[in-house]
Structures are given as structure tokens and as C-alpha cells.
Design a protein around this motif. Sequence first.
Motif, PDB file in Angstrom:
ATOM      1  N   LEU A   8      26.594  61.469 -11.351  1.00 60.16           N
ATOM      2  CA  LEU A   8      25.303  60.825 -11.568  1.00 60.16           C
ATOM      3  C   LEU A   8      25.050  60.731 -13.067  1.00 60.16           C
ATOM      4  N   ALA A   9      24.931  59.501 -13.571  1.00 56.08           N
ATOM      5  CA  ALA A   9      24.959  59.271 -15.018  1.00 56.08           C
ATOM      6  C   ALA A   9      23.593  58.852 -15.551  1.00 56.08           C
ATOM      7  N   LEU A  10      22.561  59.601 -15.186  1.00 56.93           N
ATOM      8  CA  LEU A  10      21.216  59.323 -15.673  1.00 56.93           C
ATOM      9  C   LEU A  10      20.885  60.145 -16.907  1.00 56.93           C
ATOM     10  N   GLN A  11      21.422  61.356 -16.973  1.00 54.81           N
ATOM     11  CA  GLN A  11      21.137  62.275 -18.072  1.00 54.81           C
ATOM     12  C   GLN A  11      22.073  63.464 -17.941  1.00 54.81           C
ATOM     13  N   GLY A  12      22.332  64.169 -19.037  1.00 58.53           N
ATOM     14  CA  GLY A  12      23.065  65.419 -18.958  1.00 58.53           C
ATOM     15  C   GLY A  12      24.548  65.287 -19.273  1.00 58.53           C
ATOM     16  N   ASP A  13      25.335  66.274 -18.795  1.00 54.64           N
ATOM     17  CA  ASP A  13      26.747  66.416 -19.164  1.00 54.64           C
ATOM     18  C   ASP A  13      27.647  65.489 -18.349  1.00 54.64           C
ATOM     19  N   ILE A  29      34.067  58.062 -11.467  1.00 56.16           N
ATOM     20  CA  ILE A  29      33.251  56.995 -12.040  1.00 56.16           C
ATOM     21  C   ILE A  29      31.842  57.507 -12.332  1.00 56.16           C
ATOM     22  N   ALA A  30      31.183  56.872 -13.293  1.00 56.12           N
ATOM     23  CA  ALA A  30      29.772  57.139 -13.565  1.00 56.12           C
ATOM     24  C   ALA A  30      28.922  56.362 -12.558  1.00 56.12           C
ATOM     25  N   VAL A  31      27.854  56.995 -12.070  1.00 52.71           N
ATOM     26  CA  VAL A  31      26.983  56.376 -11.068  1.00 52.71           C
ATOM     27  C   VAL A  31      25.584  56.208 -11.646  1.00 52.71           C
ATOM     28  N   ARG A  32      25.170  54.943 -11.805  1.00 53.73           N
ATOM     29  CA  ARG A  32      23.822  54.638 -12.293  1.00 53.73           C
ATOM     30  C   ARG A  32      23.073  53.693 -11.356  1.00 53.73           C
ATOM     31  N   ARG A  33      23.782  53.031 -10.479  1.00 57.01           N
ATOM     32  CA  ARG A  33      23.204  52.000  -9.620  1.00 57.01           C
ATOM     33  C   ARG A  33      23.555  52.277  -8.157  1.00 57.01           C
ATOM     34  N   PRO A  34      22.735  51.776  -7.233  1.00 53.38           N
ATOM     35  CA  PRO A  34      23.037  51.978  -5.812  1.00 53.38           C
ATOM     36  C   PRO A  34      24.422  51.491  -5.409  1.00 53.38           C
ATOM     37  N   ARG A  35      24.895  50.384  -5.990  1.00 49.46           N
ATOM     38  CA  ARG A  35      26.215  49.860  -5.611  1.00 49.46           C
ATOM     39  C   ARG A  35      27.329  50.832  -6.028  1.00 49.46           C
ATOM     40  N   GLU A  36      27.124  51.540  -7.134  1.00 46.16           N
ATOM     41  CA  GLU A  36      28.121  52.534  -7.558  1.00 46.16           C
ATOM     42  C   GLU A  36      28.070  53.753  -6.646  1.00 46.16           C
ATOM     43  N   LEU A  37      26.867  54.148  -6.263  1.00 51.15           N
ATOM     44  CA  LEU A  37      26.729  55.269  -5.331  1.00 51.15           C
ATOM     45  C   LEU A  37      27.413  54.953  -4.007  1.00 51.15           C
ATOM     46  N   ALA A  38      27.293  53.710  -3.548  1.00 52.17           N
ATOM     47  CA  ALA A  38      27.893  53.316  -2.275  1.00 52.17           C
ATOM     48  C   ALA A  38      29.413  53.385  -2.299  1.00 52.17           C
ATOM     49  N   ALA A  39      30.007  53.397  -3.508  1.00 50.33           N
ATOM     50  CA  ALA A  39      31.466  53.349  -3.637  1.00 50.33           C
ATOM     51  C   ALA A  39      32.121  54.724  -3.695  1.00 50.33           C
ATOM     52  N   VAL A  40      31.332  55.806  -3.724  1.00 51.94           N
ATOM     53  CA  VAL A  40      31.921  57.129  -3.929  1.00 51.94           C
ATOM     54  C   VAL A  40      32.005  57.927  -2.631  1.00 51.94           C
ATOM     55  N   ASP A  41      32.982  58.850  -2.622  1.00 54.39           N
ATOM     56  CA  ASP A  41      33.187  59.749  -1.485  1.00 54.39           C
ATOM     57  C   ASP A  41      32.686  61.151  -1.780  1.00 54.39           C
ATOM     58  N   GLY A  42      32.274  61.397  -3.009  1.00 55.78           N
ATOM     59  CA  GLY A  42      31.703  62.671  -3.427  1.00 55.78           C
ATOM     60  C   GLY A  42      30.916  62.434  -4.704  1.00 55.78           C
ATOM     61  N   LEU A  43      29.977  63.318  -5.000  1.00 57.05           N
ATOM     62  CA  LEU A  43      29.098  63.113  -6.155  1.00 57.05           C
ATOM     63  C   LEU A  43      28.799  64.434  -6.830  1.00 57.05           C
ATOM     64  N   ILE A  44      28.851  64.423  -8.178  1.00 60.39           N
ATOM     65  CA  ILE A  44      28.387  65.560  -8.972  1.00 60.39           C
ATOM     66  C   ILE A  44      27.066  65.187  -9.634  1.00 60.39           C
ATOM     67  N   ILE A  45      26.074  66.061  -9.486  1.00 59.05           N
ATOM     68  CA  ILE A  45      24.794  65.908 -10.182  1.00 59.05           C
ATOM     69  C   ILE A  45      24.802  66.915 -11.329  1.00 59.05           C
ATOM     70  N   PRO A  46      24.874  66.444 -12.578  1.00 60.98           N
ATOM     71  CA  PRO A  46      25.086  67.358 -13.707  1.00 60.98           C
ATOM     72  C   PRO A  46      23.813  68.078 -14.134  1.00 60.98           C
ATOM     73  N   GLY A  47      23.995  68.979 -15.089  1.00 61.84           N
ATOM     74  CA  GLY A  47      22.848  69.604 -15.725  1.00 61.84           C
ATOM     75  C   GLY A  47      22.092  68.599 -16.572  1.00 61.84           C
ATOM     76  N   GLY A  48      20.879  68.936 -16.920  1.00 69.52           N
ATOM     77  CA  GLY A  48      19.989  68.064 -17.685  1.00 69.52           C
ATOM     78  C   GLY A  48      18.571  68.585 -17.526  1.00 69.52           C
ATOM     79  N   GLU A  49      17.630  67.687 -17.388  1.00 67.21           N
ATOM     80  CA  GLU A  49      16.235  68.084 -17.158  1.00 67.21           C
ATOM     81  C   GLU A  49      15.838  67.513 -15.793  1.00 67.21           C
TER      82      GLU A  49
END
Length: 211
Positions: A8-13, A29-49
Amino acid sequence: MDHTIGVLALQGDVREHLAVLRRLGEDAIAVRRPRELAAVDGLIIPGGESTTMIKLARIFELFEPLKARVRAGLPTFGTCAGMILLADRIEDGAAGQETLGGLDITVRRNAFGRQVDSFEGDLTVQGLDGPVHAIFIRAPWVEAVGEGVEVLARVPAGPAAGRIVAVRQGSLMATSFHPEVGGDARVHELFVDLVRRARAELRTDEETKRD
């Protein structure tokens, strides 16, 4: 490679997580949009605020798709702020703070203190041989877990001794610390294994339906 892992490429590491995944040979891949989210089989949500990440997720129209995919079983790994976003319950959160939920845990936000209270130390992590050198930056800890949650690591010593800092429940995993910092990729490997198992189960289900 039959799967893709997003960060998830909104903020953080973001870059740091992508670098670890690619070092492991993963399609990341970096995920910023729903279409990118739809393309992944797993997701990391990084640190940030955590509150900023939720606001940005709404701006990018990602909040509801994220929540839906996590609830539908998308393998997801939250680190630090990502742990907060995956928690069903928050202590000391901002007024009206929202989460994606999915992990049956109660998380205390900024439990280890302010930025100046950041620290590091060695942890025993279930499923890994040898200690993991963990870095905590304005980190949360887990106050309580539900029956279906597996505790992977606790703080071994000091004022926070015994506090839960890594958990897993089904296809979800979270750590209070930042495994993307430093050269140890073993915590990421635990998550990659979750993604592979989920893909294998999906293929089995599809084959069963065809039969």
C-alpha cells in the motif's frame, strides 16, 4: 511466479518493503488505486501515520475496496501503523479513528511512546530459527487477542516485557516493529508463505469446482 504482492503506497516505508520482496524474488507492486489492489494476491500495509493513511485511502477511493478484500481473505501483513489499520479495536486512538479491521485484537496506539522513545532489540518469533532484530518506531503493542489469534512474538525484557508485538490470524499477520529495516527478510518470508498457501487453496477450490 504465480502471484503478485502489493505494498500500500499511500505513506510510509513503501520502497523498503518493495525492496525486501524483490530481493526474495517476488513480483511486487505499489498499490495506490483500486485497479492495482484488484491485481494483487497479497498486500503489505507499511508503517506510517495510521490516521493519515486512512484519510488518504478515502481520497484515493481505496478504503472500501481495501476493507472488502481484507474481509474476503486477501493475505495481508500490517507493520506498525499497518497493525493498527488491521486491528478490530484501538486504545488511545484519535477521535473517531477508523480501521480496516480483520484481526481480532485490541491495539494500543503509540504504546511504546514518542519518536524519541524508539528502540530496537532481539525477539524470538514463532516459526523462525534464531532471533529477529526488531526496530520499534512510535510503535503500538497488542493489548488483547481473540481466541483465533496466534501470538508470534512478545517483548522479552524491560518495562514492556511480555507485551505482544507480532500476531497472525488466518491469512492476516501484523507486527509492531519494522521488519523492512535491516537485512533480515525472514519475517517477510513468513508472509510470502501465507500468500502461497492462499493461492494453493484457491487453485484447489477451482479444480474441485471444475470436477
